[in-house]
Motif scaffolding. Sequence first.
Motif, short mmCIF file in Angstrom:
data_model
loop_
_atom_site.label_atom_id
_atom_site.label_comp_id
_atom_site.label_asym_id
_atom_site.label_seq_id
_atom_site.Cartn_x
_atom_site.Cartn_y
_atom_site.Cartn_z
N LEU A 1 32.28 41.64 50.51
CA LEU A 1 31.62 41.12 49.20
C LEU A 1 32.17 39.87 48.97
CD1 LEU A 1 30.97 44.65 47.39
CD2 LEU A 1 29.26 42.98 48.22
N ALA A 2 31.42 38.88 48.51
CA ALA A 2 31.74 37.51 47.99
C ALA A 2 32.20 38.15 46.40
CB ALA A 2 30.88 36.53 48.14
N ASP B 1 28.13 48.46 41.79
CA ASP B 1 26.38 48.56 41.98
C ASP B 1 26.33 48.04 43.70
OD1 ASP B 1 25.70 50.14 40.04
OD2 ASP B 1 25.01 48.18 39.02
N ALA B 2 27.09 46.86 43.66
CA ALA B 2 26.84 46.01 45.00
C ALA B 2 27.79 46.86 46.09
CB ALA B 2 27.50 44.58 44.76
N ALA B 3 29.05 47.43 45.70
CA ALA B 3 29.93 48.19 46.54
C ALA B 3 28.98 49.42 47.02
CB ALA B 3 31.03 48.30 45.90
N ASP C 1 38.69 39.21 35.18
CA ASP C 1 39.30 37.99 36.05
C ASP C 1 40.62 38.27 36.75
OD1 ASP C 1 37.25 35.96 36.11
OD2 ASP C 1 37.89 35.05 34.24
N ASN C 2 41.37 39.00 36.15
CA ASN C 2 42.76 39.52 36.28
C ASN C 2 42.51 40.11 37.63
OD1 ASN C 2 43.66 39.91 33.20
ND2 ASN C 2 44.87 38.70 34.71
N LEU C 3 41.64 41.08 37.72
CA LEU C 3 41.49 41.92 38.79
C LEU C 3 41.00 41.29 40.04
CD1 LEU C 3 41.94 44.05 36.54
CD2 LEU C 3 39.87 45.39 37.30
N ALA C 4 40.09 40.31 39.80
CA ALA C 4 39.59 39.47 40.81
C ALA C 4 40.84 38.67 41.47
CB ALA C 4 38.47 38.44 40.35
N ALA C 5 41.71 37.98 40.67
CA ALA C 5 42.83 37.30 41.06
C ALA C 5 43.50 38.28 41.93
CB ALA C 5 43.57 36.97 39.82
N LEU D 1 36.94 47.25 45.96
CA LEU D 1 35.52 47.11 45.93
C LEU D 1 35.07 45.99 46.57
CD1 LEU D 1 34.97 47.85 42.07
CD2 LEU D 1 34.05 49.28 44.04
N LEU D 2 35.78 44.87 46.78
CA LEU D 2 35.32 43.72 47.43
C LEU D 2 35.58 43.90 49.04
CD1 LEU D 2 36.90 40.92 45.28
CD2 LEU D 2 34.53 41.24 45.82
#
Length: 515
Positions: free
Chosen positions: A14-15, A26-28, A184-188, A222-223
């Motif tokens: 997942l991007a 939902d995407a996951a 944003d923290n979790l994405a980083a 998730l990603l």
Amino acid sequence: MTPRPRSGTIRPPLADTFANTRELLDAAARVHGDRDAYVEPGSRISFAQWVSHARSVAGHFAGAGVGKGDVVTLLLPSGIDYAICYAAAAMLGAVTTGVNPRLGPTETTSILNTSSPALVVHGPSQLPPESTAQRLTVCIDELRSSYHEVNDLPTVDVDRRDPVAIIFSSGTTGLPKGAWFDADNLAASAQAAGIMSAAYDRRMTSTPFSHAGYMSKLWDQLLWGTAIVIPPAPWTATGMARTLIDERVTVGGGVPTQWAKLLELPGLDRHSFPELRVGVVATAPASPDLVRRTADLIGVPLVVRYAMTESPTVCGTEPDDPPEVQFRTVGRPQYGMTVEVVDSNGIVLSPGMVGRVRIKGGCVMRGYWHDPDLTSTAFDSERFLVTGDLGLITTDGNLKLVGRAGDMYIRGGFNVHPVEVEQVIAGHPAIAEAAVVGHAAPVIGEIGVAFVVPVDPAAPPTLAEVRDWTRSLLADYKAPDHLVVVETIPQTAMAKTDRKRLRELAETLPPSRRT
């Protein structure tokens, strides 16, 4: 110190294009579908089931009045139920915090008072302390009955700067502090995963879910579509081996003694764990011998990670680093992180000079929950998080930790950093684990007391042997003055060396218990 770029051009399934955690969940569910999300002894759940159950619980939370910005506190053991509640709160724009089951009522009460939850979810035997009985609570047994309900969730305007999680420290230097993180923290954290994440990894972990090692990794999971595998308790080498094989684990975590005991099992070779691609060492460094033996016997590289509650990703070693680098250092900054060593005036020090470690980057907390004063003192004027760790940058760019600012002791006018001494002592062939603390002494000021776990309890090393070994590698004043042989090194609720307890033992142990 600049970060090492992520190896290769591997990208997650997942991007990272999602506006909030609810969209990503939902995407996951759509993309990862029937793949395992969580495996625990006796049960497992797919990504689709996880998100479906979370949506049902989110409806229950909303009915109880939980909305955007409200805190949901989880008094639950690590596992599937915890993960469902975490995702459910995120769907509503609520903020999740967890309480480590090993914490006592004083610390638990402090966490509840600091986080001021709108709802507390607890297990049948994990009721909130009586002092917080006025809070709205729900038992997980009641929520389980709603896992298959179909609910329409309210529309919530949530973006990536809204808080998602509060992660509390262990409270070993006072009451727990709550570091908060947004999406944003979790994405980083997902971007900085490095060797730790690959598409559809199966990661075995014993990390408490209230810990930063889980709470901050939601987007990473998730990603990448990672399955979290929880091994049986209590831990055994046979159980670890069985889990690695049966669950096709690709990333395995453990303390050095667990890896050492795994290697003692008969009949192991490079085909024993065919899916395992990397092992992660936690809480203590792995000796060069252990790194070599693990690679030689089962063909698995061991890596080290440096992190903290306030920044769950900081530094790490790489699989191709030499064993000495894995043992003596915590590697280089992960992607997006900057690490420096500074003096008391905030001046960056040259390689080889010991100073305070400071960090900056997307993985660093936004602050302490509802405590602007404490937040202000945590950051310097350049917005670096100033840690309590002391370290140095090696000439090849790796960070070497030498101790905590409060752990250093002064022996005869010379500064001694316990971690540096512990790493040397742990390299002794007769010692499995070691910890060192300072202890007040007349004339000389402080002396070093070493606590060691022997490889063979029937043949522990002597103080003279440990001193000779230490002095052969370090300055003579760093050699311990007393040796205490123990079965285990006491640990905090966060699985770190409990130095407060060791200092207490150093005070109370009679001379006859010292070698």
